[in-house]
Scaffold this motif. Sequence first.
Motif, PDB file in Angstrom:
ATOM      1  N   LEU A  80      46.049   6.539 -26.345  1.00  0.00           N
ATOM      2  CA  LEU A  80      45.656   5.504 -27.456  1.00  0.00           C
ATOM      3  C   LEU A  80      46.420   5.961 -28.531  1.00  0.00           C
ATOM      4  O   LEU A  80      46.554   7.177 -28.917  1.00  0.00           O
ATOM      5  CB  LEU A  80      43.988   5.616 -27.829  1.00  0.00           C
ATOM      6  CG  LEU A  80      43.123   4.966 -26.696  1.00  0.00           C
ATOM      7  CD1 LEU A  80      41.738   5.469 -26.798  1.00  0.00           C
ATOM      8  CD2 LEU A  80      43.181   3.656 -26.280  1.00  0.00           C
ATOM      9  N   VAL A 122      43.608   4.289 -33.342  1.00  0.00           N
ATOM     10  CA  VAL A 122      42.399   3.807 -32.236  1.00  0.00           C
ATOM     11  C   VAL A 122      41.650   4.938 -32.067  1.00  0.00           C
ATOM     12  O   VAL A 122      40.300   4.604 -32.166  1.00  0.00           O
ATOM     13  CB  VAL A 122      43.088   2.958 -31.162  1.00  0.00           C
ATOM     14  CG1 VAL A 122      42.008   2.568 -30.088  1.00  0.00           C
ATOM     15  CG2 VAL A 122      44.111   1.854 -31.561  1.00  0.00           C
ATOM     16  N   ALA A 172      40.195   4.535 -20.802  1.00  0.00           N
ATOM     17  CA  ALA A 172      40.599   3.681 -22.016  1.00  0.00           C
ATOM     18  C   ALA A 172      41.860   2.642 -21.496  1.00  0.00           C
ATOM     19  O   ALA A 172      42.110   1.629 -22.128  1.00  0.00           O
ATOM     20  CB  ALA A 172      40.916   4.569 -23.241  1.00  0.00           C
ATOM     21  N   GLN A 173      42.479   3.131 -20.466  1.00  0.00           N
ATOM     22  CA  GLN A 173      43.575   2.529 -19.901  1.00  0.00           C
ATOM     23  C   GLN A 173      43.067   1.989 -18.393  1.00  0.00           C
ATOM     24  O   GLN A 173      42.634   2.796 -17.832  1.00  0.00           O
ATOM     25  CB  GLN A 173      44.806   3.078 -20.122  1.00  0.00           C
ATOM     26  CG  GLN A 173      45.400   3.690 -21.357  1.00  0.00           C
ATOM     27  CD  GLN A 173      45.637   2.320 -22.342  1.00  0.00           C
ATOM     28  OE1 GLN A 173      45.749   1.182 -21.800  1.00  0.00           O
ATOM     29  NE2 GLN A 173      46.235   2.652 -23.456  1.00  0.00           N
ATOM     30  N   PHE A 209      37.224  -2.720 -19.983  1.00  0.00           N
ATOM     31  CA  PHE A 209      38.113  -2.015 -20.820  1.00  0.00           C
ATOM     32  C   PHE A 209      38.168  -2.535 -22.421  1.00  0.00           C
ATOM     33  O   PHE A 209      37.575  -3.532 -22.605  1.00  0.00           O
ATOM     34  CB  PHE A 209      39.550  -2.154 -20.296  1.00  0.00           C
ATOM     35  CG  PHE A 209      39.723  -1.278 -19.091  1.00  0.00           C
ATOM     36  CD1 PHE A 209      39.930  -0.074 -19.099  1.00  0.00           C
ATOM     37  CD2 PHE A 209      39.576  -1.936 -17.781  1.00  0.00           C
ATOM     38  CE1 PHE A 209      40.178   0.745 -17.956  1.00  0.00           C
ATOM     39  CE2 PHE A 209      39.567  -1.356 -16.560  1.00  0.00           C
ATOM     40  CZ  PHE A 209      39.956  -0.033 -16.680  1.00  0.00           C
ATOM     41  N   PRO A 210      38.379  -1.544 -23.306  1.00  0.00           N
ATOM     42  CA  PRO A 210      37.944  -1.992 -24.871  1.00  0.00           C
ATOM     43  C   PRO A 210      39.037  -2.856 -25.327  1.00  0.00           C
ATOM     44  O   PRO A 210      39.669  -2.534 -26.396  1.00  0.00           O
ATOM     45  CB  PRO A 210      38.158  -0.598 -25.490  1.00  0.00           C
ATOM     46  CG  PRO A 210      38.915   0.364 -24.643  1.00  0.00           C
ATOM     47  CD  PRO A 210      39.020  -0.215 -23.176  1.00  0.00           C
ATOM     48  N   LEU A 211      39.329  -4.251 -24.863  1.00  0.00           N
ATOM     49  CA  LEU A 211      39.949  -5.252 -25.237  1.00  0.00           C
ATOM     50  C   LEU A 211      39.104  -6.145 -25.887  1.00  0.00           C
ATOM     51  O   LEU A 211      38.238  -6.592 -24.920  1.00  0.00           O
ATOM     52  CB  LEU A 211      41.091  -5.657 -24.561  1.00  0.00           C
ATOM     53  CG  LEU A 211      42.292  -4.691 -23.771  1.00  0.00           C
ATOM     54  CD1 LEU A 211      43.126  -5.266 -22.935  1.00  0.00           C
ATOM     55  CD2 LEU A 211      42.651  -3.790 -24.881  1.00  0.00           C
ATOM     56  N   THR A 226      35.226  -4.129 -26.121  1.00  0.00           N
ATOM     57  CA  THR A 226      34.978  -3.152 -26.791  1.00  0.00           C
ATOM     58  C   THR A 226      33.479  -2.652 -26.804  1.00  0.00           C
ATOM     59  O   THR A 226      33.078  -1.350 -26.555  1.00  0.00           O
ATOM     60  CB  THR A 226      35.628  -3.158 -28.299  1.00  0.00           C
ATOM     61  OG1 THR A 226      37.011  -3.383 -28.417  1.00  0.00           O
ATOM     62  CG2 THR A 226      35.243  -1.846 -28.947  1.00  0.00           C
ATOM     63  N   TRP A 283      32.582  -1.283 -23.353  1.00  0.00           N
ATOM     64  CA  TRP A 283      33.014  -0.178 -23.162  1.00  0.00           C
ATOM     65  C   TRP A 283      32.280   0.900 -23.847  1.00  0.00           C
ATOM     66  O   TRP A 283      31.748   2.002 -23.172  1.00  0.00           O
ATOM     67  CB  TRP A 283      34.652  -0.170 -23.670  1.00  0.00           C
ATOM     68  CG  TRP A 283      35.493   1.025 -23.359  1.00  0.00           C
ATOM     69  CD1 TRP A 283      35.872   1.504 -22.202  1.00  0.00           C
ATOM     70  CD2 TRP A 283      35.848   2.001 -24.200  1.00  0.00           C
ATOM     71  NE1 TRP A 283      36.616   2.594 -22.396  1.00  0.00           N
ATOM     72  CE2 TRP A 283      36.636   2.844 -23.691  1.00  0.00           C
ATOM     73  CE3 TRP A 283      35.624   2.407 -25.630  1.00  0.00           C
ATOM     74  CZ2 TRP A 283      37.135   4.201 -24.152  1.00  0.00           C
ATOM     75  CZ3 TRP A 283      36.059   3.638 -26.344  1.00  0.00           C
ATOM     76  CH2 TRP A 283      36.942   4.212 -25.573  1.00  0.00           C
ATOM     77  N   LEU A 295      47.587  -4.229 -17.309  1.00  0.00           N
ATOM     78  CA  LEU A 295      46.674  -4.726 -18.357  1.00  0.00           C
ATOM     79  C   LEU A 295      46.206  -6.118 -18.017  1.00  0.00           C
ATOM     80  O   LEU A 295      45.405  -6.537 -18.759  1.00  0.00           O
ATOM     81  CB  LEU A 295      47.327  -4.639 -19.655  1.00  0.00           C
ATOM     82  CG  LEU A 295      47.489  -3.243 -20.229  1.00  0.00           C
ATOM     83  CD1 LEU A 295      48.239  -3.255 -21.406  1.00  0.00           C
ATOM     84  CD2 LEU A 295      46.118  -2.545 -20.925  1.00  0.00           C
ATOM     85  N   GLN A 329      43.440  -1.784 -28.580  1.00  0.00           N
ATOM     86  CA  GLN A 329      42.146  -1.652 -28.189  1.00  0.00           C
ATOM     87  C   GLN A 329      41.229  -1.354 -29.374  1.00  0.00           C
ATOM     88  O   GLN A 329      41.544  -0.958 -30.539  1.00  0.00           O
ATOM     89  CB  GLN A 329      42.052  -0.167 -27.609  1.00  0.00           C
ATOM     90  CG  GLN A 329      42.866  -0.038 -26.382  1.00  0.00           C
ATOM     91  CD  GLN A 329      44.015   0.157 -26.419  1.00  0.00           C
ATOM     92  OE1 GLN A 329      44.840   0.475 -27.537  1.00  0.00           O
ATOM     93  NE2 GLN A 329      44.929  -0.075 -25.164  1.00  0.00           N
ATOM     94  N   GLY A 330      40.016  -1.892 -29.171  1.00  0.00           N
ATOM     95  CA  GLY A 330      38.844  -1.532 -30.186  1.00  0.00           C
ATOM     96  C   GLY A 330      38.759  -2.910 -31.116  1.00  0.00           C
ATOM     97  O   GLY A 330      39.393  -3.715 -31.127  1.00  0.00           O
TER      98      GLY A 330
END
Length: 429
Positions: free
Chosen positions: A187, A191, A230-231, A253-255, A260, A263, A313, A405-406
Amino acid sequence: MNAVIAIRPATSEGCTDAPVLRERGQREVFCGLTGIIWLHRKIQDAFFLVIGSRTCAHLLQSAAGVMIFAEPRFATAIIDERDLAGLADANEELDRVVTRLLERRPDIRMLFLVGSCPSEVIKLDLSRAAARLSKSFSPQVRILNYSGSGIETTFTQGEDACLASLVPELPAAGMNEAASLMVVGALADVVEDQFRRLFDEMGVGPLQFFPPRRSTELPTVGPNTRFLLAQPFLADTARALEERGARRLPAAFPLGAEGTTLWLRAAAEAFGVPAERFESVVAPKRERAQRALARHRAQLAGKRIFFFPDSQLELPLARFLSRELGMALTEVGTPFLHRQHMAQELALLPAGTTLSEGQDVDRQLDRCRAAQPDIVVCGLGLANPLESEGLTTKWAIELVFTPIQGYDQAADLAELFTRPLLRRMKLVA
Ligand code: SF4
């Protein structure tokens, strides 16, 4: 304020059991060497030495841009005609190159020998080379190897292969140590810092990131390690961690704001964080992200998007774009579909979404042209021809290189899709 986005339960709807179109034809994807571009920025005292051809060197240089500062942290040892013809001892040459490099660069603490198509063709055994060189250079330098060749890997699989090669190096955590959380996948530092603050506020920890910023800060692993991916492209790394006793926390996943939240919640629940505390930590961030997304939703809602398989992704992105921005999914292609790792994502995709795995590029191009989507996510090789046909494209590689992310990045991620659409509208006007 209540959440604008209701997190719908992942049960009867979604694509959990949806049929997947499996294609095994010609594909248009970068090879795993590309991962070096973001991995060398992440592990700041590592060096990546590709054992490859001039083509490999060109790929890296053009993908990385020109490095104008400091000493480079990746290079290509070129296999030339003499090596290919078996006239030179490639192992001797490699030892000479590595020795010269490490003498000149005492700052290197970890060296990855990265295999390529040519090194595979001449059957250069890089794991033996790494073991042999380690005898000379450890403990000052750790020498590891993995393959980034286009024969074995696509694009983001390079990171998976790199991290999987690092797992055996992780120190063992004691059986009696308290449960710890490991966030797995490279990351951006910014992030990582945001996630660290959120986990700290919730009281989740000890917290470790893998890969670490320095090779001397490898996380520990053992039966009390819980890890969050995270991926979405880390199947081999996850398996290697599980073999060392760690347990994966299943999560989306944190998208986006929703991804987020889900996750973070997976970790919060595993670490016994009370629901009220979780909510009080994440709510302000989530709501700010949702407000920032509203502007993009106005521009993206109802627009049709088509994903060529590229980075892995695609499923989390499709879930974010459909649920938080109202986009319509015409086809979601992914190079590989890991049903276990993707279970939460599949359940959140709209029922009836066309999913494809692998590629047969001509057939997929036909389907894309027939669908005439408003925007296409694809590799660089397909973007120009599709743009010249009047389709708007988004390069998949940008989604991997950009911090997305996040909570704080949710609107930036949406903007990666609004920008090309607005540009096209201006061109047409
Ligand atoms: S590893 Fe193979 S696919 Fe990748 S740049 Fe080198 S030759 Fe091309």
